[in-house]
Design a protein around this motif. Structure first.
Motif, PDB file in Angstrom:
ATOM      1  N   PHE A  86      84.468   1.808   9.251  1.00 59.92           N
ATOM      2  CA  PHE A  86      83.235   1.488   9.975  1.00 59.92           C
ATOM      3  C   PHE A  86      83.153   0.005  10.296  1.00 59.92           C
ATOM      4  CE2 PHE A  86      78.826   0.086  10.106  1.00 59.92           C
ATOM      5  CZ  PHE A  86      78.414   0.785  11.229  1.00 59.92           C
ATOM      6  N   SER A 118      73.785  -2.041  16.804  1.00 54.06           N
ATOM      7  CA  SER A 118      74.801  -1.857  17.843  1.00 54.06           C
ATOM      8  C   SER A 118      74.251  -2.147  19.235  1.00 54.06           C
ATOM      9  CB  SER A 118      75.370  -0.439  17.794  1.00 54.06           C
ATOM     10  OG  SER A 118      74.385   0.494  18.206  1.00 54.06           O
ATOM     11  N   ASP A 150      78.605  -6.414   9.705  1.00 57.23           N
ATOM     12  CA  ASP A 150      79.900  -6.483   9.020  1.00 57.23           C
ATOM     13  C   ASP A 150      79.824  -7.425   7.827  1.00 57.23           C
ATOM     14  OD1 ASP A 150      82.806  -6.132   8.683  1.00 57.23           O
ATOM     15  OD2 ASP A 150      82.895  -8.210   9.393  1.00 57.23           O
ATOM     16  N   VAL A 190      85.422  -0.793  13.217  1.00 61.67           N
ATOM     17  CA  VAL A 190      84.860  -0.272  14.467  1.00 61.67           C
ATOM     18  C   VAL A 190      83.651  -1.106  14.886  1.00 61.67           C
ATOM     19  CG1 VAL A 190      83.679   1.712  15.517  1.00 61.67           C
ATOM     20  CG2 VAL A 190      85.750   2.065  14.174  1.00 61.67           C
ATOM     21  N   ALA A 191      82.829  -1.537  13.928  1.00 61.90           N
ATOM     22  CA  ALA A 191      81.652  -2.350  14.244  1.00 61.90           C
ATOM     23  C   ALA A 191      82.064  -3.670  14.896  1.00 61.90           C
ATOM     24  CB  ALA A 191      80.828  -2.607  12.982  1.00 61.90           C
ATOM     25  N   GLU A 227      83.389  -2.889  18.387  1.00 61.61           N
ATOM     26  CA  GLU A 227      82.269  -2.547  19.265  1.00 61.61           C
ATOM     27  C   GLU A 227      81.505  -3.808  19.658  1.00 61.61           C
ATOM     28  OE1 GLU A 227      78.281  -1.409  20.505  1.00 61.61           O
ATOM     29  OE2 GLU A 227      78.754  -2.532  18.692  1.00 61.61           O
ATOM     30  N   TYR A 272      81.224   4.171  16.610  1.00 56.23           N
ATOM     31  CA  TYR A 272      80.311   3.440  15.730  1.00 56.23           C
ATOM     32  C   TYR A 272      79.257   4.393  15.168  1.00 56.23           C
ATOM     33  CZ  TYR A 272      76.997  -0.346  14.434  1.00 56.23           C
ATOM     34  OH  TYR A 272      76.148  -1.197  13.781  1.00 56.23           O
ATOM     35  N   PRO A 322      76.408  -6.622  15.399  1.00 57.16           N
ATOM     36  CA  PRO A 322      77.442  -5.935  14.620  1.00 57.16           C
ATOM     37  C   PRO A 322      78.232  -6.872  13.696  1.00 57.16           C
ATOM     38  CG  PRO A 322      77.450  -5.106  16.853  1.00 57.16           C
ATOM     39  CD  PRO A 322      76.520  -6.295  16.828  1.00 57.16           C
TER      40      PRO A 322
END
Length: 94
Positions: free
Chosen positions: A7, A77, A87, A10-11, A14, A52, A83
């Motif tokens: 995740f 997001s 993180d 991907v965050a 994104e 996401y 994001p």
């Protein structure tokens, strides 16, 4: 590889794609007449956004997060730079 580490990756991806879309592709479309950049950057961002959300739901179930935490992470997001903050916070929690 854990759901959380996936995740987080991907965050970040994104977030980068969103910034590229907003600050590179959109200006190229409207100021330089190059709409093709929006097409491909937008497609990549859309795919990453869906990933996401799907992986966020997986993490919510796996880590038993409160709905409010999950909703805040989901809303992040939609905001540029958020994001990256998500993180950082998730990294600090582990």
């Amino acid at each position: 590889m854990t759901t959380l580490s996936i995740f987080r990756k991907v965050a970040v991806a994104e977030g980068i794609s969103y910034l590229l879309l907003l600050f590179v592709a959109m200006p190229l479309k409207y100021w330089a007449g190059m709409p093709l950049f929006v097409k491909y950057t937008g497609w990549a961002h859309g795919l990453l956004f869906v990933l996401y959300i799907v992986i966020l739901i997986m993490a919510w179930q796996e880590y038993k997060w409160k709905f409010s935490k999950t909703a805040m992470i989901g809303a992040a997001s939609l905001l540029p730079f958020a994001p990256f903050i998500v993180d950082k916070k998730l990294k600090e929690e582990n």
